[in-house]
Motif scaffolding. Structure first.
Motif, PDB file in Angstrom:
ATOM      1  N   GLU A 280       0.899  -1.214   0.100  1.00 46.56           N
ATOM      2  CA  GLU A 280       0.030   0.173   0.078  1.00 46.56           C
ATOM      3  C   GLU A 280       0.858   1.201   0.124  1.00 46.56           C
ATOM      4  O   GLU A 280       1.918   1.320   0.608  1.00 46.56           O
ATOM      5  CB  GLU A 280      -1.005   0.031   1.149  1.00 46.56           C
ATOM      6  CG  GLU A 280      -0.005  -0.080   2.465  1.00 46.56           C
ATOM      7  CD  GLU A 280      -0.942   0.115   3.859  1.00 46.56           C
ATOM      8  OE1 GLU A 280      -2.063   0.796   3.719  1.00 46.56           O
ATOM      9  OE2 GLU A 280      -0.500  -0.161   4.853  1.00 46.56           O
ATOM     10  N   PRO A 281       0.412   2.367  -0.564  1.00 51.42           N
ATOM     11  CA  PRO A 281       1.095   3.612  -0.370  1.00 51.42           C
ATOM     12  C   PRO A 281       0.917   4.063   0.894  1.00 51.42           C
ATOM     13  O   PRO A 281      -0.077   3.561   1.650  1.00 51.42           O
ATOM     14  CB  PRO A 281       0.270   4.740  -1.165  1.00 51.42           C
ATOM     15  CG  PRO A 281      -1.088   4.064  -1.396  1.00 51.42           C
ATOM     16  CD  PRO A 281      -0.861   2.717  -1.179  1.00 51.42           C
ATOM     17  N   VAL A 282       1.907   4.785   1.722  1.00 46.73           N
ATOM     18  CA  VAL A 282       1.819   5.268   2.745  1.00 46.73           C
ATOM     19  C   VAL A 282       0.866   6.445   3.014  1.00 46.73           C
ATOM     20  O   VAL A 282       0.271   6.587   4.431  1.00 46.73           O
ATOM     21  CB  VAL A 282       3.223   5.775   3.113  1.00 46.73           C
ATOM     22  CG1 VAL A 282       3.241   6.761   4.601  1.00 46.73           C
ATOM     23  CG2 VAL A 282       4.407   4.947   3.171  1.00 46.73           C
ATOM     24  N   HIS A 283       0.392   7.075   2.081  1.00 43.12           N
ATOM     25  CA  HIS A 283      -0.417   8.408   2.465  1.00 43.12           C
ATOM     26  C   HIS A 283      -2.021   7.927   2.621  1.00 43.12           C
ATOM     27  O   HIS A 283      -2.211   6.857   2.537  1.00 43.12           O
ATOM     28  CB  HIS A 283      -0.592   9.260   1.151  1.00 43.12           C
ATOM     29  CG  HIS A 283      -1.150   8.495  -0.089  1.00 43.12           C
ATOM     30  ND1 HIS A 283      -2.481   7.954  -0.160  1.00 43.12           N
ATOM     31  CD2 HIS A 283      -0.428   8.170  -1.452  1.00 43.12           C
ATOM     32  CE1 HIS A 283      -2.680   7.384  -1.361  1.00 43.12           C
ATOM     33  NE2 HIS A 283      -1.469   7.236  -1.933  1.00 43.12           N
ATOM     34  N   GLY A 284      -2.639   8.871   3.197  1.00 38.55           N
ATOM     35  CA  GLY A 284      -3.941   8.810   3.455  1.00 38.55           C
ATOM     36  C   GLY A 284      -5.006   8.699   2.243  1.00 38.55           C
ATOM     37  O   GLY A 284      -4.698   8.747   1.318  1.00 38.55           O
ATOM     38  N   SER A 285      -6.460   8.816   2.902  1.00 38.42           N
ATOM     39  CA  SER A 285      -7.258   8.624   1.734  1.00 38.42           C
ATOM     40  C   SER A 285      -7.624  10.211   1.078  1.00 38.42           C
ATOM     41  O   SER A 285      -8.403  10.044   0.102  1.00 38.42           O
ATOM     42  CB  SER A 285      -8.862   8.127   2.393  1.00 38.42           C
ATOM     43  OG  SER A 285      -9.141   9.000   3.570  1.00 38.42           O
ATOM     44  N   ALA A 286      -7.139  11.167   1.604  1.00 38.57           N
ATOM     45  CA  ALA A 286      -7.104  12.600   1.147  1.00 38.57           C
ATOM     46  C   ALA A 286      -8.616  13.029   0.746  1.00 38.57           C
ATOM     47  O   ALA A 286      -8.672  13.186  -0.712  1.00 38.57           O
ATOM     48  CB  ALA A 286      -6.196  12.842   0.128  1.00 38.57           C
ATOM     49  N   PRO A 287      -9.601  12.926   1.471  1.00 39.35           N
ATOM     50  CA  PRO A 287     -10.845  13.340   0.957  1.00 39.35           C
ATOM     51  C   PRO A 287     -11.008  14.799   0.475  1.00 39.35           C
ATOM     52  O   PRO A 287     -11.874  14.881  -0.521  1.00 39.35           O
ATOM     53  CB  PRO A 287     -11.735  13.413   2.463  1.00 39.35           C
ATOM     54  CG  PRO A 287     -10.950  12.470   3.451  1.00 39.35           C
ATOM     55  CD  PRO A 287      -9.504  12.796   2.990  1.00 39.35           C
ATOM     56  N   ASP A 288     -10.129  15.664   0.722  1.00 41.71           N
ATOM     57  CA  ASP A 288     -10.016  17.065   0.090  1.00 41.71           C
ATOM     58  C   ASP A 288     -10.032  16.944  -1.532  1.00 41.71           C
ATOM     59  O   ASP A 288     -10.284  17.926  -2.140  1.00 41.71           O
ATOM     60  CB  ASP A 288      -9.242  18.061   0.886  1.00 41.71           C
ATOM     61  CG  ASP A 288      -7.911  17.451   0.614  1.00 41.71           C
ATOM     62  OD1 ASP A 288      -7.537  16.345   0.791  1.00 41.71           O
ATOM     63  OD2 ASP A 288      -7.001  18.283   0.773  1.00 41.71           O
ATOM     64  N   ILE A 289      -8.975  16.019  -2.008  1.00 42.18           N
ATOM     65  CA  ILE A 289      -8.826  15.766  -3.577  1.00 42.18           C
ATOM     66  C   ILE A 289      -9.351  14.444  -4.030  1.00 42.18           C
ATOM     67  O   ILE A 289      -9.084  14.287  -5.378  1.00 42.18           O
ATOM     68  CB  ILE A 289      -7.268  15.978  -3.654  1.00 42.18           C
ATOM     69  CG1 ILE A 289      -6.610  14.747  -3.167  1.00 42.18           C
ATOM     70  CG2 ILE A 289      -6.613  17.292  -3.187  1.00 42.18           C
ATOM     71  CD1 ILE A 289      -5.119  14.545  -3.413  1.00 42.18           C
ATOM     72  N   ALA A 290     -10.087  13.679  -3.303  1.00 43.09           N
ATOM     73  CA  ALA A 290     -10.631  12.698  -3.894  1.00 43.09           C
ATOM     74  C   ALA A 290     -11.455  12.793  -4.994  1.00 43.09           C
ATOM     75  O   ALA A 290     -12.252  13.628  -5.021  1.00 43.09           O
ATOM     76  CB  ALA A 290     -11.498  11.963  -2.888  1.00 43.09           C
TER      77      ALA A 290
END
Length: 354
Positions: A280-290
């Motif tokens: 998996e990538p380390v980053h999160g789900s980033a709802p602001d740019i999803a």
């Protein structure tokens, strides 16, 4: 290979869906050459599944996943579900249920990406954070109680669990990894000056294991000093081994120093092969740019390379890594690293350079 490799894809939440699709596109381009075959099955687990079923994955989800060769994961978390519910209900359930005790997070500096570290301009920086992934501060031991006493009376206890066996196996993994690198060095991260039980056990085991690797240089560094070392003396790092919480924080710091969390790949390994490992990538789900096509797919594509290497396809993994570097050097970058390219444009640039 003799048979198709069965891969379970779990895009989960937010930009996880976009970056898993990007990674799959790169892998599908490689497998089209005929040297290996991937058999994909995608699972709709995550926060949307929680909204419908009241849980992040089915009760028998681990049994469903058990027969796969690997798991390719996106990101978990959405504003409608408490973070501790989404994380423990999906990602940590898989990691702990499948004893994926070794989390490997390379810190790699890409050409064309400007690092906030001045040393990155004239020094070759490359290290790996090895994270104990099954116990420590994320063991899930504790509870909340005494709320019935009235407002302001509730207490919460969160305990860390360190076992000699758990410490030893992650340290031997780190030493074995160090033997494959140009600089044979393992840096152990501790906080034994303040945590006088679990971290002192960690230090004791590190010294004992180090004696079996006389060809590997060692050091033991307090976690706050190691955070400073990541910034001030990163050229002195090769393999950094740390507990669950300490490695989680330090590896994110390393990714940020390389330019963005969006660049960082990771592997959650069950090294014995009793269960499938997860990438998996380390980053999160980033709802602001999803859903905007702005997510950086490099971390997910790099995680696909780690997956191929784990599955016995090191040449194909190296091709993906070289293609990432070539696309980066050509300036095809997403906004988080100073570029203007979309998720699809970066994916296409990497695919074209395989």
């Amino acid at each position: 290979m003799d048979r198709p490799l069965r891969i379970a894809a779990i895009p989960a939440d937010g930009i996880g869906r976009e970056v898993v699709a990007a990674g799959r596109a790169v892998l599908d381009k490689l497998q089209a050459e005929g040297r290996f075959s991937l058999q994909w099955e995608e699972f709709p687990w995550g926060s949307d599944y929680y909204a419908e079923h009241g849980r992040m994955m089915p009760e028998d989800g681990l049994e469903v996943l058990r027969g796969f060769d690997a798991i390719y994961f996106g990101a978990v978390g959405w504003p409608t579900v408490p973070d501790h519910v989404s994380l423990w209900g999906l990602r940590l359930r898989i990691c702990q249920g499948f004893d994926q005790w070794a989390n490997v997070r390379p810190v790699h500096f890409l050409p064309g990406v400007v690092s906030p570290l001045r040393k990155a301009d004239d020094a070759e920086l490359d290290w790996v954070v090895v994270r104990e992934n099954s116990e420590g501060e994320y063991a899930g031991i504790g509870g909340r109680n005494l709320a019935s006493r009235g407002e302001g009376a509730e207490v919460a206890i969160q305990s860390a669990l360190f076992t000699e066996a758990g410490c030893e196996r992650i340290m031997r993994f780190a030493f074995d990894l160090a033997r494959t690198r140009s600089r044979r060095k393992v840096s152990s991260v501790t906080k034994s000056n303040a945590q006088q039980y679990g971290m002192v056990l960690w230090d004791d085991v590190f010294r004992r294991v180090a004696a079996d690797y006389p060809d590997v240089e060692t050091e033991s560094v307090l976690v706050d000093a190691m955070a400073a070392k990541f910034v001030l003396r990163p050229e002195d790092l090769s393999v950094v081994v740390a507990s669950n919480l300490n490695a989680d924080i330090l590896s994110d710091l390393g990714s940020a120093l390389a330019g963005s969390l969006g660049l960082a790949a990771s592997a959650n390994l069950n090294p014995e092969g009793r269960f499938p490992s997860m990438f998996e990538p380390v980053h999160g789900s980033a709802p602001d740019i999803a859903g905007r096509g702005a997510a950086n797919p490099v971390g997910a594509i790099g995680s696909a390379a780690l997956m191929l290497a784990h599955l016995g396809l090191p040449e194909e993994a190296a091709r993906i890594e070289r293609a990432i570097e070539a696309a980066s050097a050509a300036g095809v970058l997403t906004r988080d690293v100073g570029g203007t390219a979309s998720t699809d444009e970066v994916t296409a640039a990497i695919t074209a350079r395989l």
